[in-house]
Design an enzyme around this catalytic site. Sequence first.
Site, PDB file in Angstrom:
ATOM      1  CG  LEU A   4     -34.831  -7.275 -93.321  1.00 64.99           C
ATOM      2  CD1 LEU A   4     -36.213  -8.175 -93.749  1.00 64.99           C
ATOM      3  CD2 LEU A   4     -34.286  -6.328 -94.025  1.00 64.99           C
TER       4      LEU A   4
ATOM      5  CG  ASN B 108     -32.100  -1.313 -88.639  1.00 61.45           C
ATOM      6  OD1 ASN B 108     -32.124  -1.313 -88.380  1.00 61.45           O
ATOM      7  ND2 ASN B 108     -31.758  -1.223 -90.485  1.00 61.45           N
ATOM      8  CB  ALA B 109     -39.240  -2.425 -89.484  1.00 61.70           C
TER       9      ALA B 109
ATOM     10  NE  ARG C 153     -31.016  15.761 -87.326  1.00 62.71           N
ATOM     11  CZ  ARG C 153     -31.322  15.203 -87.658  1.00 62.71           C
ATOM     12  NH1 ARG C 153     -31.640  13.562 -86.972  1.00 62.71           N
ATOM     13  NH2 ARG C 153     -30.612  14.476 -88.912  1.00 62.71           N
TER      14      ARG C 153
ATOM     15  CB  CYS D  49     -29.983   0.735 -93.268  1.00 69.04           C
ATOM     16  SG  CYS D  49     -28.255  -0.029 -93.598  1.00 69.04           S
TER      17      CYS D  49
END
Length: 480
Positions: free
Chosen positions: A227, A230-231, A456, A282
């Site tokens: 976790l 990803n954070a 982008r 996610c």
Amino acid sequence: MKIKIRNICCIGAGYVGGPTMSVIADRCPNISVNVVDVNKERISLWNSSNLDDLPIYEPGLAEIIKRCRNKNLIFSNDVEKFISSADMIFISVNTPTKQKGIGAGKASDLKWVEASARQVALFAKGHTIVVEKSTLPVRTAEVIKEILYSKQNLSNNKRCSSTFEVLSNPEFLAEGTAIYDLENPDRVLIGGEDNDAMEALTNIYKNWVPSNKILHTNIWSSELAKLTANAFLAQRVSSINSIGALCEATGADVREVAKAIGYDSRIGSKFLDAGPGFGGSCFKKDILNLVYLSEYFGLKEVANFWNSVVTFNTWHQHRISRLITKKLFGTLSGKKIVVLGFAFKSNTNDTRESAAIQICKNLIEEGAALFIHDPRVNYEQIAKDLNLKPLFLSEKDEKAKLQSLGGYWDNLESLENAFEQADAVLVLTEWAEYKKIDWKDVSNKMRKPSWLFDSRSIIDPKKVENTNINFWRIGDGLQL
Ligand code: NAD
Ligand code: UGA
């Protein structure tokens, strides 16, 4: 006791289960790898003789499937059969954010994990190592163990002899580079208590991953590290996007700022591309899960800190659609906008949480006629995401007529004839083919004044310079 793994079962044939097990099968020819899923359609696509039909697009995946499928790699709906013959079972099912009940909107919904654990409890034989591959809240292993050993499941005498060990082995692959990431991981993380089980899993990875990249931790650290990774990554994206907005306001250029800070080895140069906001299945769900856990343990400030990464990301997506509306004179009604890309990043067909969804919804709400192109996303998926069917317009003149109505979208199968009478082009996904567009040619076809919005930073400004197109790109304050 040395445990030798001969038979693996993976529950969940999704974006993680499919590619991960394919690479294990490819690198471990002596292990039978069986991927099971309740979704019949998905399994039949994994078994399709046409490799273009695989349910997931990942560079390099089709070649591995061709090499291993029906040799030591099986895709099947027979969950019971392959659980009962497995020495090791990976749980790789979906863990989305809970939609209702306690923790709704933040906590992970663990009903698929629980269902998998119950199936394992019911069908596994002998000693089985159960591996958490899904991303899970801290201390889920405890719940899994409890289900595996619950009295209810042991009431059947035949199963009494079954024993289990639970490990955490989170997956760090990124979509679009899944096969490369699996074959060359920065690290493999294995959390657990039982040395024999940890060694058995380590030995599988040792077939292709150097030992110094295989990390062992306690099981809770492993769950939390996933976790946290990803954070931290999502936080970097929000950080650079916040600076991008400031660049646009001050005359700085976010690419130059990113380069300047990225040279600092403590900061590093990766994950500093400003964009339309992070998407993917996610980042948001894992941060919200972290927020929920922090709140649960009474750490309000920790929860607020991480929550701001998500709220900023949403604000940023709205910022982009607002600025497009502003540049097009405050109204999009009857204006044709060609949208380039819908996937949440290039080289994937995945649109989950793609920034394109919110941005396109906002533009349609403003009355725009969107013509959406993505080389890998089909129109059914876009319709589902936008909750709006496309208008299939065959005749060009009819298109022009309907354009004046605004507030709809149509699908572009190719870019040929796509730019006729367009008011604006908006790049949302960084597909390589968009870099090759001839903007001089496009400029001749567009209605004036015409705009190119590059969220982008993939379009070379020099290629737009001598055209009649107004050019905006993310974080570019030089246009002040
Ligand atoms: P997914 O939705 O693509 O696939 C999950 C699959 O599990 C589905 O096909 C579903 O039918 C199947 N399933 C659910 N319950 C089942 C059951 N009881 N028995 C058999 N099959 C069952 O999900 P995903 O993207 O592969 O993600 C899986 C997990 O991996 C999640 O926890 C996610 O957070 C994590 N993860 C995902 C990525 C990614 O890039 N997508 C990367 C790292 C980690
Ligand atoms: C991410 C992580 O990178 C993986 O390590 C992790 O395993 C995975 O989530 C997961 O748990 O699902 P993924 O979401 O597939 O992988 O893709 P990323 O490359 O991380 O991109 C996520 C989003 O951030 C995309 O929308 C991407 O366009 C955006 N992004 C990324 C930027 O806008 N700028 C960047 O510099 C990098």
